[in-house]
Write an enzyme that holds these catalytic residues in place. Structure first.
Site, PDB file in Angstrom:
ATOM      1  N   ARG A   1      33.777 -21.584  28.243  1.00 23.04           N
ATOM      2  CA  ARG A   1      33.810 -20.318  28.203  1.00 23.04           C
ATOM      3  C   ARG A   1      32.749 -19.675  28.948  1.00 23.04           C
ATOM      4  NH1 ARG A   1      35.489 -19.114  21.735  1.00 23.04           N
ATOM      5  NH2 ARG A   1      37.661 -19.516  22.179  1.00 23.04           N
TER       6      ARG A   1
ATOM      7  N   LYS B   1      49.358 -25.212   9.553  1.00 20.10           N
ATOM      8  CA  LYS B   1      49.925 -24.480   8.686  1.00 20.10           C
ATOM      9  C   LYS B   1      51.137 -23.811   9.501  1.00 20.10           C
ATOM     10  CE  LYS B   1      45.905 -23.193   5.723  1.00 20.10           C
ATOM     11  NZ  LYS B   1      45.024 -21.959   5.338  1.00 20.10           N
TER      12      LYS B   1
ATOM     13  N   GLY C   1      42.173 -23.235  20.548  1.00 16.64           N
ATOM     14  CA  GLY C   1      40.864 -24.137  20.671  1.00 16.64           C
ATOM     15  C   GLY C   1      41.023 -25.544  20.336  1.00 16.64           C
TER      16      GLY C   1
ATOM     17  N   GLY D   1      43.325 -17.336  18.684  1.00 17.56           N
ATOM     18  CA  GLY D   1      43.779 -16.378  18.193  1.00 17.56           C
ATOM     19  C   GLY D   1      44.334 -15.343  19.131  1.00 17.56           C
TER      20      GLY D   1
END
Length: 401
Positions: A45, A205, A358, A381
């Site tokens: 990053r 999930k 990530g 996200g």
């Protein structure tokens, strides 16, 4: 979905404004992973922010102010100080960077520096108002600059002070080179993709990917579902998943997604065999077993070899691939083979491939395939919400072409 992506592509780039002799504040994303000794374990990053910073240097900006967060501190905590980033940043830029511990001192510091200086503020999340999109904090940041540049795709889905609120008080607000690269890369994959378009989705999930799966059925041709979330789908079609992680309350939702996919002509692929174990930390038993016949008291932790062959065939027959979420517990070597095999398969194709999230990016890095995929997003996200078809808040408030 493509309409919203096209709208986000219309934000002005830093290349479209005159920054000479202007004070430029860049919202960067230096939220990098560090080990227990606070050494940076992956500086991707930081590296991705360098082109925008260098562009400001090369084009005569009066000052360059860098704003970022690190971690999720509840208060000022030395562990989350951006001072840990400073040396790496200076090495990558080959320039000195002035570190400012308190926002209140930033203007005084800027007044003492020569033109072209680079300043990095302390972790913006040390200020309570950052995550509350506080107006006063927004005004304080805005006073430091003439031009605001958002280059932090990883936080572009948040309505925070440094990504959203500040834009109310700055005359010019534009996208950095990384932010533009991110949205343009997703546009290639989603707005007018080469087909077949394949989505590979994994992770633990179903709940975190529900909106994605429901919205993207109108866009993709094929979906591979792996990772722990595939257990819920396998149970939804009647398999006994034994001790595997599942979300019982989402079984009907999983069935709904499978029905919708069939109605829309989207082919969904689930694991046909799995690697199962009795214990993650100290396994006494590890077996490759059919997905519908997991032995009692074992849990699925990776896709099996037959599934790898099946998924690899689907990958080879795709022209555009989007991957979000690992297909097993890749952090544990014994259970990493499936995820790494999928990474290798994507790297070996000529398809346009976008890696989002990530964990997925980390898995591709560990597999040694980072340089063989088309694009790796810096946002977890943010990339997920973009794939869900949303307009990200940070793009809403930037100047348009």
């Amino acid at each position: 979905m493509s309409e919203n992506i096209n709208k986000m592509q219309q934000v002005k780039s830093i290349r479209e404004v005159d920054i000479k002799d202007k004070r430029v504040l860049i919202r960067v994303d230096f939220n990098v992973p560090m080990d227990n000794e606070l050494n940076i374990s992956d500086d991707t990053r930081i590296r991705e922010a360098i082109p925008t910073i260098n562009y400001c240097i090369d084009n005569g900006a009066k000052s360059i102010i860098l704003v970022s967060h690190l971690g999720r501190p509840k208060e000022r905590d030395p562990k989350f100080s951006l001072q840990h980033i400073l040396k790496r940043l200076e090495r990558l830029l080959s320039k000195d960077v002035v570190f400012v511990e308190n926002l209140e001192n930033a203007q005084v510091t800027l007044n003492t520096l020569i033109d072209g200086s680079i300043v990095m503020l302390e972790n913006i999340r040390f200020y309570e108002g950052e995550e509350k999109n506080d107006e006063i904090l927004s005004q304080k940041l805005a006073k430091l600059c003439d031009i605001y540049v958002n280059d932090a795709f990883g936080t572009s889905h948040r309505k925070h002070t440094s990504t959203y609120g500040i834009t109310q008080f700055v005359p010019q607000k534009v996208a950095g080179l990384l932010l533009k690269k991110e949205i343009d890369s997703f546009a290639v994959a989603l707005s007018n993709p080469l087909r077949p378009l394949l989505l590979i989705v994994g992770g633990s999930k179903v709940s975190s990917k529900l909106t994605l799966l429901n919205s993207i059925l109108n866009v993709v041709d094929k979906i591979i579902i792996g990772g722990a979330m595939s257990n819920t789908f396998l149970k939804a079609i009647g398999y006994d998943t034994q001790k595997s992680l599942i979300e019982e309350h989402l079984l009907e939702e999983a069935r709904h997604i499978l029905r919708s996919a069939k109605e829309k002509g989207v082919k969904i692929y689930l694991p046909v065999d799995v690697v199962a174990t009795d214990n993650l930390k100290s396994p006494k038993e590890i077996k490759i077993t059919p997905a519908q016949d997991i032995p009692e008291n074992l849990m699925a932790v990776d896709i099996g070899p037959a599934t790898v062959r099946l998924f690899n065939e689907v990958i080879r027959d795709s022209e555009t691939i989007i991957w979000n979420g690992p297909l097993g517990i890749y952090e544990i070597q014994k259970f990493s083979r499936g995820t790494f095999s999928i990474s290798h398969a994507i790297a070996d194709t000529y398809a346009y491939s976008v890696i989002g999230g990530g964990d997925t990016a980390d898995a591709v890095e560990r597999a040694g395939d980072k340089d063989s995929v088309s694009f790796t997003s810096t946002g977890g996200g943010a990339s997920l919400e973009l794939l869900e078809g949303k307009i990200l808040p940070a793009f809403e408030v930037l100047d348009k072409k």
